[in-house]
Write a protein that holds these residues in place. Structure first.
Motif, PDB file in Angstrom:
ATOM      1  N   SER A 229      33.898  55.379   7.691  1.00  0.00           N
ATOM      2  CA  SER A 229      33.654  54.912   9.063  1.00  0.00           C
ATOM      3  C   SER A 229      34.759  55.361  10.004  1.00  0.00           C
ATOM      4  CB  SER A 229      33.509  53.378   9.108  1.00  0.00           C
ATOM      5  OG  SER A 229      32.958  53.005  10.359  1.00  0.00           O
TER       6      SER A 229
ATOM      7  N   GLY B  60      34.681  57.229  12.551  1.00  0.00           N
ATOM      8  CA  GLY B  60      34.386  57.293  13.986  1.00  0.00           C
ATOM      9  C   GLY B  60      34.082  58.708  14.444  1.00  0.00           C
ATOM     10  N   PRO B  61      33.611  58.847  15.686  1.00  0.00           N
ATOM     11  CA  PRO B  61      33.246  60.155  16.210  1.00  0.00           C
ATOM     12  C   PRO B  61      34.480  61.021  16.476  1.00  0.00           C
ATOM     13  CG  PRO B  61      33.115  58.497  17.936  1.00  0.00           C
ATOM     14  CD  PRO B  61      33.430  57.768  16.664  1.00  0.00           C
TER      15      PRO B  61
ATOM     16  N   GLU C   6      33.556  63.272   8.745  1.00  0.00           N
ATOM     17  CA  GLU C   6      33.857  62.157   7.843  1.00  0.00           C
ATOM     18  C   GLU C   6      33.539  62.463   6.373  1.00  0.00           C
ATOM     19  OE1 GLU C   6      32.000  57.819   7.100  1.00  0.00           O
ATOM     20  OE2 GLU C   6      32.634  58.155   9.171  1.00  0.00           O
TER      21      GLU C   6
ATOM     22  N   GLU D 199      35.205  49.427  11.557  1.00  0.00           N
ATOM     23  CA  GLU D 199      34.118  50.330  11.963  1.00  0.00           C
ATOM     24  C   GLU D 199      34.603  51.386  12.962  1.00  0.00           C
ATOM     25  OE1 GLU D 199      30.487  50.078  11.293  1.00  0.00           O
ATOM     26  OE2 GLU D 199      31.360  49.063   9.560  1.00  0.00           O
ATOM     27  N   ASN D 200      34.199  52.621  12.725  1.00  0.00           N
ATOM     28  CA  ASN D 200      34.453  53.721  13.670  1.00  0.00           C
ATOM     29  C   ASN D 200      35.927  53.822  14.077  1.00  0.00           C
ATOM     30  OD1 ASN D 200      31.748  54.592  13.824  1.00  0.00           O
ATOM     31  ND2 ASN D 200      31.303  52.835  15.138  1.00  0.00           N
ATOM     32  N   TYR D 201      36.779  53.928  13.063  1.00  0.00           N
ATOM     33  CA  TYR D 201      38.217  53.877  13.340  1.00  0.00           C
ATOM     34  C   TYR D 201      38.951  54.710  12.297  1.00  0.00           C
ATOM     35  CZ  TYR D 201      42.345  51.443  15.199  1.00  0.00           C
ATOM     36  OH  TYR D 201      43.526  51.131  15.814  1.00  0.00           O
TER      37      TYR D 201
END
Length: 304
Positions: free
Chosen positions: A23, A25-26, A50, A78-80
């Motif tokens: 996770s 992130g973008p 990722e 999340e996303n990190y």
């Protein structure tokens, strides 16, 4: 209770916090880059994805477990980006020092609270806010604590300057029985080939008496000479500007004879083997695009 113990970089590892790429992130925007190498890959469209980074970290995890190291992982945010646990804290002797990291990264520390809760609370410290210090700049070598810093008057202008003079003073005061030696590092916001983000980007000891070094990572030649005198020139592997860029000095020691290295570091890995090291080669080139490698991804807790 976790009985913390770190006195040197290379003694037998028993417990470590390994970062996580799950996770992640973008891809960050250019303005969000913390270092020139990430920026370079963001702009070029080659920033790592990722799935590739998870695969690389799984390979690292497998090697650590092969040597019966207890591996802790941060709780998932999340996303990190939680890959570089080295930045968020470090152990000296039996003391855990929480880093004052870039404010955006504070949550990374929260994600290892379940591990910190297993430590003696009297042995967990946090420096005052004005004290900047990150684990990548701190290296233990017997009686020495080596600390990377940046002494330029424009320190505040550099997001790549992570440890200040107050950080050095803090460690000196906390460990008066140790010999603390600081190194003034070359910093750049725009050219990754001229940016020693942390001390482990231009120097790292290996084994009992060897080291990997990049001469031009030091602003003062005297700092480089100090290490040459301490280790002996014949015991130091000198890396090139390009090898520094690819993070050749950022491998990781499991003990005095076993190191984990990137599989593309041919010249270094051959040199290590010629000095009787066991070199565990893994793919880590995607993670390297974020100006961090194997040492950056680890937070050692216990070495024998």
């Amino acid at each position: 209770m976790l009985k913390l113990n770190i006195k040197t970089e290379t003694s037998r590892l028993r417990a470590v916090v390994l970062g996580s790429a799950v996770s992640n992130g973008p891809t960050p925007k250019a303005a969000e880059a913390y270092d020139p190498k990430s920026l370079e890959h963001i702009l070029a469209g080659t920033y790592p994805i990722e799935a590739d980074m998870v695969q690389e970290m799984n390979a690292f995890d497998a090697v650590l477990k092969k040597y019966e190291v207890e591996v802790y992982r941060p709780e998932c945010i999340e996303n990190y980006n939680q890959i570089f646990t080295r930045d968020i804290g470090f152990v000296i002797d039996d003391v855990f020092v929480k880093s004052n990291i870039l404010p955006d990264r504070e949550r990374e520390l929260d994600a290892i609270n379940y591990i910190i809760d297993q430590m003696d609370p009297l042995k967990v410290v946090r420096p005052p806010e004005e004290v900047h210090i990150e684990g990548g700049d701190v290296m233990l070598w017997n009686d020495y604590i080596f600390i990377g810093t940046y002494k330029g008057s424009d320190y505040a202008d550099y997001i790549t300057a992570r440890t200040n003079g107050l950080g050095v003073r803090y460690i000196k005061d906390l460990f008066p029985h140790k010999k603390v030696k600081d190194f003034d590092l070359v910093k750049s916001k725009i050219e990754a080939r001229d940016n020693a983000l942390h001390l482990d980007c231009c120097f790292q000891p290996v084994g009992k008496d060897k080291g990997i070094i990049y001469k031009n990572g030091f602003r003062e030649e005297a700092d480089y000479v100090f290490l040459v005198d301490l280790f002996g020139k014949e015991n130091l592997f000198h890396i090139t500007r390009d090898e520094m860029y690819h993070m050749n000095s950022n491998i990781f020691s499991i003990d005095e004879k076993v190191v984990v290295s990137e599989r593309n570091f041919t010249r270094l890995n051959n040199w290590l083997r010629s000095h009787d090291f066991i070199v565990e080669e893994i793919p880590y080139a995607e993670i390297a695009k974020q100006e961090g490698l194997l040492r950056c991804s680890t937070l050692p807790l216990i070495r024998e």
